[in-house]
Design a protein around this motif. Structure first.
Motif: not given
Lengths: 404, 404
Positions: A249-254, A67-83
């Motif tokens: 953060i990793i389980t969130g992304i996964a 996944y190209d982070p320049s397209l999908v990385y929208t800040g740390r909040g979403p990933f931490e929340a998932m995690g």
């Protein structure tokens, strides 16, 4: 077609350490299993995200997974929340949050509420609610940390922080950064006012006071980000995928990529994590899944602690767990790399490349016989993280021919 | 955070030379200081602009400094004009120009007016003027060379050359290549007619005749280009920057990027330039600036002259000046590379990569112990010129983390 085991050792890369006579922790460590896999496989250096980029674990893992982070990385909040276990959905707005202590005038006296998680789970549930049709979901994390997710219509991430980012300053009102953020800012201020009253009156804070802890009477939020829609990993690559990881953060992304998460309480995401449990779990899963991602956090923690001796010890324990990888490599593709460098001399991430090895029975070999920052540079690959999945696909005989 | 010294040795790369038994000048040269820095640092090969591109000094320097030449390179005219000391501004139209000798019928008899610069400074001032609201600025260069800059409203670079590119041909009328070039072509023809009269009647040309030189009675122009707007280097990277260079094209680029230029009469841009003065000037500036670019032109000149022995000698003198770089590398980041290859066997630029070394105290090391086209290939880096600034930023602890 073979299955793929991708092991990402967090913060693996380093720079020379004086205590090791100028070697890195990975060079100095006794790692017979990694070295043996290196000697049988294809080696090289991987540039996380891109050459010279000081990548975070989140952007690098996204990139490694294609996944190209320049397209999908929208800040740390979403990933931490998932995690943290919030089942976020694309379009949700997520913030990183702290439980903090604020005096009656609205001035922050402790941004981290004594770094204590006591009762923060109960407090998080108390301030999870619906206001004006918007769901507000709060989940506690380690120590004072938490996440806030907003779900509903017409939401925008274009809003400022309430966190003043330093003690002694006043809690800030949320402001819209653009026209589209106005509704979100308005309902968010209304929510934070409501939450503040609940927190101040909560019996949980009375309990904290009884234990001599500062009250967790404010939720400071920062870094609004919209939860991105990631193409499902299984449809993107045709791989049924699982993730073995201890850190949110990793389980969130996964999770966002649609992978199934496998973790247990022995996988702590610390230097004391049960590396053997991770590897044996991963190998069990390889029978049921086409692709298994393992994240091993320990070396990153030691790097952040500027502790090369600890990093070396953690790496040696990881290598011990890798003993069982060698027989597993016959029928599967095994890839070992890092997500970024965390040099002990820096205590933070750096933009240095990380070693990568790929092994499966019958694969291309090069002259490398050890797995580390220096030896792996003799290998055949100079690969960017975003190219790793493509290489794994061809090594596992899963790529379609491009042309005839 | 460390400061950055970037040394670009012009035309550094080469191919095997028979006179050195198949070694390159850089391999054959005795370069203990470059080799020592290589042994302490991170090495590799750099692809100027992109792999296989036969880069010019201008496009390569733009790219090394983080400006994508595919976006900002608008022809050599603008860069040469700057280098000759015309204070060009974004939107100006610039041409490369020759003072030439033309017979009364308008046929070019000598495209280079005897390669003599006698009186060309005076002639250039005489034909600098305003016509129809457009400023025409002419500046003389080395030998017969000059630059013409047009400044005013509604100008376009979409016009043809007046230079027929060979003696025996007639001076060409300027033509518009598109609708938008019509005004520019018209005013330019009017200007060239006026300039021609002035040149023919100038006492400077009488003086040239007295000295037995052909008259400089025509300004042949070619390669119209619009001066691009470059983002200020200091705002782009947060680096206060200086440039130490002797050749106009490099100081021109550096000026356009907003760098301060430091040169003196000992920095000639030739094989006899005072390399020690360049390095000592650069090291002095490193205290006052965050970033210092040094261009050393000599090896490119030797390459164009197809003279490997001279190239080797120049390289050895450069290396001698590098003696003082080693102590300087403790507190700063030092990068040595070339802007392109100029193989002595070719006499022109080639698309071969150039060696690159980066050193700062505590940096990642690899197994390279010499700095040249062959040894550096054992290093960890394969880097494009456009990625160099990002790598330097991370080595100087100036990069922001991308993610968490």
């Amino acid at each position: 077609m073979k299955n793929i085991l991708l092991i990402v050792i967090d913060g693996l890369g380093d720079r020379p350490n004086a205590i090791f006579n100028g070697l890195t922790a990975l060079e100095y460590a006794y790692t017979p299993n990694m070295d043996r896999l290196a000697g049988m496989g294809t080696n090289g250096l991987m540039y996380p995200v891109d050459i010279g980029v000081v990548a975070g674990s989140d952007t690098s893992h996204l990139s490694i997974l294609g996944y190209d982070p320049s397209l999908v990385y929208t800040g740390r909040g979403p990933f931490e929340a998932m995690g943290l276990g919030i089942n976020v959905k694309p379009g949700d707005i997520a913030f990183r949050a702290n439980f903090a202590t604020v005096d009656p005038s609205g001035t922050v006296t402790d941004r981290r509420a004594g770094r204590s998680s006591m009762e923060t789970g109960k407090l998080a549930r108390e301030i999870s609610m619906n206001i004006d049709g918007i769901d507000f979901l709060v989940k506690e994390g380690v120590e004072h940390r938490a996440a806030l997710v907003m779900r509903g219509k017409d939401l925008s991430p274009d809003v400022s922080d309430s966190d003043p980012h330093s003690a002694g300053a006043r809690v800030k009102r949320i402001e819209a950064k653009s026209e589209s953020g106005k509704f979100t800012a308005g309902v968010l201020n209304k929510y934070l006012d409501t939450a503040r009253k609940i927190l101040r009156e909560s019996p949980s804070n009375s309990k904290r006071k009884q234990h001599g802890l500062p009250e967790a009477n404010e939720l400071l939020i920062r870094g609004a980000g919209i939860v991105p829609e990631l193409q499902d990993f299984s449809s993107k690559f045709g791989l049924k995928a699982a993730c073995v990881a201890g850190v949110p953060i990793i389980t969130g992304i996964a999770s966002l990529a649609g992978m199934e998460i496998h973790k247990n309480e022995r996988m702590t995401g610390t230097v004391n994590s049960d590396f053997d449990a991770k590897i044996s779990t991963a190998l069990d899963l390889l029978g049921k899944y086409d692709f298994v991602l393992v994240n091993i956090k320990g070396p990153d923690v030691a790097g952040h602690d500027r502790n090369p001796v600890l990093k070396k010890e953690v790496i040696e324990r990881i290598d011990k767990a890798f003993e069982r990888l060698i027989p597993a490599g016959s029928g599967n593709v095994i890839c070992i790399t890092g997500d970024h460098s965390t040099p002990c001399s820096v205590g933070e991430h750096s933009g240095d490349p990380v070693p990568i090895l790929l092994y499966t029975e019958g694969c291309r070999r090069d002259r490398v016989n050890a797995f580390n920052e220096v030896a792996s540079a003799d290998g055949s690959l100079r690969i960017k993280s975003g190219e790793v999945m493509r290489y794994l696909m061809q090594m596992s005989d899963r790529s379609e021919k491009y042309g005839a």
